[in-house]
Write an enzyme that holds these catalytic residues in place. Structure first.
Site, PDB file in Angstrom:
ATOM      1  CB  SER A   1       1.590  -9.418   0.053  1.00 33.49           C
ATOM      2  OG  SER A   1       1.339  -8.135   0.564  1.00 33.49           O
TER       3      SER A   1
ATOM      4  CE  LYS B   1      -6.928 -12.414  -1.400  1.00 33.17           C
ATOM      5  NZ  LYS B   1      -6.953 -11.015  -1.789  1.00 33.17           N
TER       6      LYS B   1
ATOM      7  CG  HIS C   1       1.129  -2.732   1.701  1.00 30.37           C
ATOM      8  ND1 HIS C   1       1.506  -4.033   1.944  1.00 30.37           N
ATOM      9  CD2 HIS C   1       0.167  -2.802   0.740  1.00 30.37           C
ATOM     10  CE1 HIS C   1       0.796  -4.853   1.170  1.00 30.37           C
ATOM     11  NE2 HIS C   1      -0.021  -4.130   0.429  1.00 30.37           N
TER      12      HIS C   1
ATOM     13  NE  ARG D   1       1.507  -3.569  -6.922  1.00 28.68           N
ATOM     14  CZ  ARG D   1       1.057  -4.571  -6.210  1.00 28.68           C
ATOM     15  NH1 ARG D   1       1.892  -5.290  -5.490  1.00 28.68           N
ATOM     16  NH2 ARG D   1      -0.215  -4.886  -6.213  1.00 28.68           N
TER      17      ARG D   1
HETATM   18  P1  ADP Z   1      -5.556  -6.297  -2.360  1.00 27.76           P
HETATM   19  O1  ADP Z   1      -5.770  -7.770  -2.178  1.00 27.76           O
HETATM   20  O2  ADP Z   1      -6.758  -5.465  -1.994  1.00 27.76           O
HETATM   21  O3  ADP Z   1      -4.957  -5.895  -3.684  1.00 27.76           O
HETATM   22  P2  ADP Z   1      -2.940  -5.734  -1.239  1.00 27.76           P
HETATM   23  O4  ADP Z   1      -2.521  -5.816   0.185  1.00 27.76           O
HETATM   24  O5  ADP Z   1      -2.252  -6.628  -2.209  1.00 27.76           O
HETATM   25  O6  ADP Z   1      -4.506  -5.944  -1.215  1.00 27.76           O
HETATM   26  O7  ADP Z   1      -2.773  -4.242  -1.771  1.00 27.76           O
HETATM   27  C1  ADP Z   1      -3.477  -3.186  -1.168  1.00 27.76           C
HETATM   28  C2  ADP Z   1      -3.231  -1.921  -1.966  1.00 27.76           C
HETATM   29  O8  ADP Z   1      -1.845  -1.564  -1.876  1.00 27.76           O
HETATM   30  C3  ADP Z   1      -3.531  -2.069  -3.476  1.00 27.76           C
HETATM   31  O9  ADP Z   1      -4.077  -0.849  -3.940  1.00 27.76           O
HETATM   32  C4  ADP Z   1      -2.172  -2.275  -4.080  1.00 27.76           C
HETATM   33  O10 ADP Z   1      -2.113  -1.821  -5.419  1.00 27.76           O
HETATM   34  C5  ADP Z   1      -1.308  -1.413  -3.169  1.00 27.76           C
HETATM   35  N1  ADP Z   1       0.069  -1.857  -3.179  1.00 27.76           N
HETATM   36  C6  ADP Z   1       0.544  -3.070  -2.853  1.00 27.76           C
HETATM   37  N2  ADP Z   1       1.879  -3.130  -3.023  1.00 27.76           N
HETATM   38  C7  ADP Z   1       2.253  -1.906  -3.488  1.00 27.76           C
HETATM   39  C8  ADP Z   1       3.495  -1.319  -3.903  1.00 27.76           C
HETATM   40  N3  ADP Z   1       4.615  -2.030  -3.914  1.00 27.76           N
HETATM   41  N4  ADP Z   1       3.490  -0.037  -4.329  1.00 27.76           N
HETATM   42  C9  ADP Z   1       2.326   0.663  -4.369  1.00 27.76           C
HETATM   43  N5  ADP Z   1       1.126   0.176  -4.014  1.00 27.76           N
HETATM   44  C10 ADP Z   1       1.088  -1.093  -3.584  1.00 27.76           C
END
Ligand code: ADP
Length: 165
Positions: A131, A42, A18, A93
């Protein structure tokens, strides 16, 4: 450099993936709002307040004019509209992200035609990082210090106190 983008997500918890996206997003946009989704249906490990706090601590190196951390309830497009953002920033990803993000971007474009979704490919170092993975690794007591920023290491240690991380 162009305007304001909203970077929405669950951030449960924030990871180095992130943070990398925030740093790279700032090469495209003047200002980012990292927007934590508040979804009461959620189940999350960290409460909304905890996630906001962890992001604020982890992003403390940025000026407020560059990066703001906020929360929103409901549709990210409506939040982005309220903030007068020009784009939603999301990360990709791999092909599994693509399918979901593609449909979401099309739906969002239908709802808000003036708002673009902008995608950045993950840095190769964080291709596997999510996450969900971090929570699983932490719950089993393995080392997470190379996956998340220090405030999140401490918060995960507090959530799983019987484990040595
Ligand atoms: P959501 O539940 O909306 O997917 P996340 O917190 O999992 O929320 O992810 C938020 C954003 O960050 C998403 O667009 C996700 O693809 C991106 N993201 C999460 N981890 C990574 C990573 N390792 N590299 C690039 N983008 C990431």
């Amino acid at each position: 450099m162009i305007g304001l983008a909203v970077y929405p997500g669950s951030f449960d918890p924030p990871t180095l993936g992130h943070l990398s996206l925030v740093a790279r997003g700032l090469t495209l946009f003047d200002r980012l709002v990292v927007a934590v989704a508040h979804n009461s249906t959620k189940v999350t490990l960290f409460s909304l307040e905890e996630r906001l706090g962890l992001l604020r601590e982890s992003l403390a190196g940025y000026e407020l004019e560059q990066v703001e951390v906020d929360s929103f309830e409901g549709l990210s497009v409506e939040y982005a509209h309220r903030r007068q953002a020009m784009a939603l920033l999301r990360g990709l990803r791999g092909s599994s992200d693509f399918e979901y993000e593609f449909k979401l971007a099309l739906a969002n474009h239908h709802l808000a035609p003036g708002l673009e979704s902008v995608f950045l490919m993950t840095d190769h170092r964080w291709l596997y990082l999510s996450s969900t993975l971090v929570k699983e690794v932490a719950a089993h007591g393995a080392d997470i210090t190379t996956l998340v920023p220090p405030p999140v290491v401490r918060a995960l240690q507090a959530k799983f106190p019987h484990k040595v991380l």
